[in-house]
Design a protein around this motif. Structure first.
Motif, PDB file in Angstrom:
ATOM      1  N   HIS A   1     106.343 -16.991 -22.252  1.00  0.00           N
ATOM      2  CA  HIS A   1     105.086 -17.039 -23.690  1.00  0.00           C
ATOM      3  C   HIS A   1     103.524 -17.757 -24.733  1.00  0.00           C
ATOM      4  N   ASN A   2     103.323 -18.149 -23.482  1.00  0.00           N
ATOM      5  CA  ASN A   2     102.397 -18.374 -23.883  1.00  0.00           C
ATOM      6  C   ASN A   2     100.812 -18.236 -23.195  1.00  0.00           C
TER       7      ASN A   2
ATOM      8  N   ASN B   1      98.723 -14.330 -23.271  1.00  0.00           N
ATOM      9  CA  ASN B   1      98.454 -12.950 -24.833  1.00  0.00           C
ATOM     10  C   ASN B   1      98.641 -12.079 -24.757  1.00  0.00           C
TER      11      ASN B   1
ATOM     12  N   GLN C   1      99.977 -10.660 -27.959  1.00  0.00           N
ATOM     13  CA  GLN C   1     100.427 -11.571 -28.958  1.00  0.00           C
ATOM     14  C   GLN C   1      99.939 -11.578 -29.959  1.00  0.00           C
TER      15      GLN C   1
ATOM     16  N   SER D   1     100.555 -14.147 -32.397  1.00  0.00           N
ATOM     17  CA  SER D   1     100.759 -14.981 -32.659  1.00  0.00           C
ATOM     18  C   SER D   1     100.942 -16.038 -32.213  1.00  0.00           C
ATOM     19  N   ASP D   2      99.702 -17.498 -31.814  1.00  0.00           N
ATOM     20  CA  ASP D   2     100.268 -18.387 -31.119  1.00  0.00           C
ATOM     21  C   ASP D   2     101.770 -19.268 -31.134  1.00  0.00           C
TER      22      ASP D   2
ATOM     23  N   PRO E   1     106.282 -15.993 -29.927  1.00  0.00           N
ATOM     24  CA  PRO E   1     106.464 -14.842 -28.730  1.00  0.00           C
ATOM     25  C   PRO E   1     106.725 -13.601 -29.302  1.00  0.00           C
TER      26      PRO E   1
ATOM     27  N   TYR F   1     104.868  -9.816 -29.922  1.00  0.00           N
ATOM     28  CA  TYR F   1     103.972  -9.139 -29.271  1.00  0.00           C
ATOM     29  C   TYR F   1     103.623  -7.856 -30.076  1.00  0.00           C
TER      30      TYR F   1
ATOM     31  N   TYR G   1     110.174  -8.946 -29.496  1.00  0.00           N
ATOM     32  CA  TYR G   1     110.529 -10.452 -29.841  1.00  0.00           C
ATOM     33  C   TYR G   1     110.518 -10.676 -28.109  1.00  0.00           C
ATOM     34  N   SER G   2     110.048 -11.753 -27.643  1.00  0.00           N
ATOM     35  CA  SER G   2     110.152 -12.253 -26.524  1.00  0.00           C
ATOM     36  C   SER G   2     111.071 -13.891 -26.241  1.00  0.00           C
TER      37      SER G   2
ATOM     38  N   GLN H   1     114.250  -9.293 -24.405  1.00  0.00           N
ATOM     39  CA  GLN H   1     113.010  -8.905 -25.482  1.00  0.00           C
ATOM     40  C   GLN H   1     112.822  -7.492 -26.699  1.00  0.00           C
TER      41      GLN H   1
END
Length: 209
Positions: free
Chosen positions: A28-29, A31, A70, A72-73, A76, A78, A114-115, A125
């Motif tokens: 998820h981190n 991008n 991604q 938005s931080d 999760p 995409y 969405y993950s 996902q």
């Protein structure tokens, strides 16, 4: 559907897997990611014109690459797009005569994904979005008369197609698989008084890195 092409493409995917390693996991981190997709499509064409109503499923190849960003931080979520070669079409009967038509496209999907990680290195996902496609080939075959003609150079079908996509993927480390359905919204019939729309159910596999 050309089985030889599917086998060659699958061998290509298997060949690149060892070089990717564990560092290619879709966390998820991260991008951005890149992906390779190979799959089977089961397509139909629903039409007001009985000569073009291919309500029985026609199997075809689905092959291409994708890229995801991604959005938005904070979540999760995409945005994924890419370029896919896909074989659609349909088959049926008209006045007791069997017909099939192949509609081969270059397609650009645009989906939001969405993950959700459900276990170590395993994520679900779900996604939804749309696609734009341009016809690049295919044949219309009349088996009773043993005649064939090009799908898009004839007066039957327009080259442009577009519609909606809904599906769900699952990923473990670099390995990825999904199922999806595409609803064609564009009228692909060249007859202004008749309406024809594609539909396709997909089963895909591949890698993300």
């Amino acid at each position: 559907m050309n089985l030889k092409r599917i086998i060659v493409a699958f061998i290509g995917i298997i060949t690149v897997l060892p070089s990717m390693g564990q560092a290619s996991e879709f966390y998820h981190n991260e991008n951005i990611y890149y992906g390779i997709r190979l799959g089977l499509g089961l397509a139909t064409v629903n039409s007001d014109d009985p000569e073009l109503d291919g309500g029985s499923m026609q199997a075809g190849l689905n092959l291409g690459g994708v890229i995801g960003f991604q959005l938005s931080d904070a979540a999760p979520v995409y945005l994924e797009s890419g370029l896919i070669y896909t074989e659609k079409g349909g088959k049926g009967m008209y006045q007791g005569k069997k017909f099939t038509f192949d509609l081969n496209y270059l397609k650009m999907p645009v989906i939001a994904k969405y993950s959700s990680e459900i276990y170590d290195d395993l994520s679900i996902q779900p996604y939804a979005g749309g696609y734009l496609a341009m016809g690049v080939g295919g044949k219309i075959k009349n088996y009773a008369d043993k005649e064939s003609q090009a799908s898009f150079s004839s007066s039957k079908f327009r080259r442009f197609d577009g519609g909606l996509t809904i599906g769900c993927g699952i990923q473990y480390q670099v390995l990825y698989a999904d199922i999806a359905y595409e609803f064609g919204l564009s009228n692909i019939s060249n007859d202004d008084f008749e309406s024809s729309h594609t539909g396709c159910f997909y089963i895909n596999c591949g890698v993300n890195f």
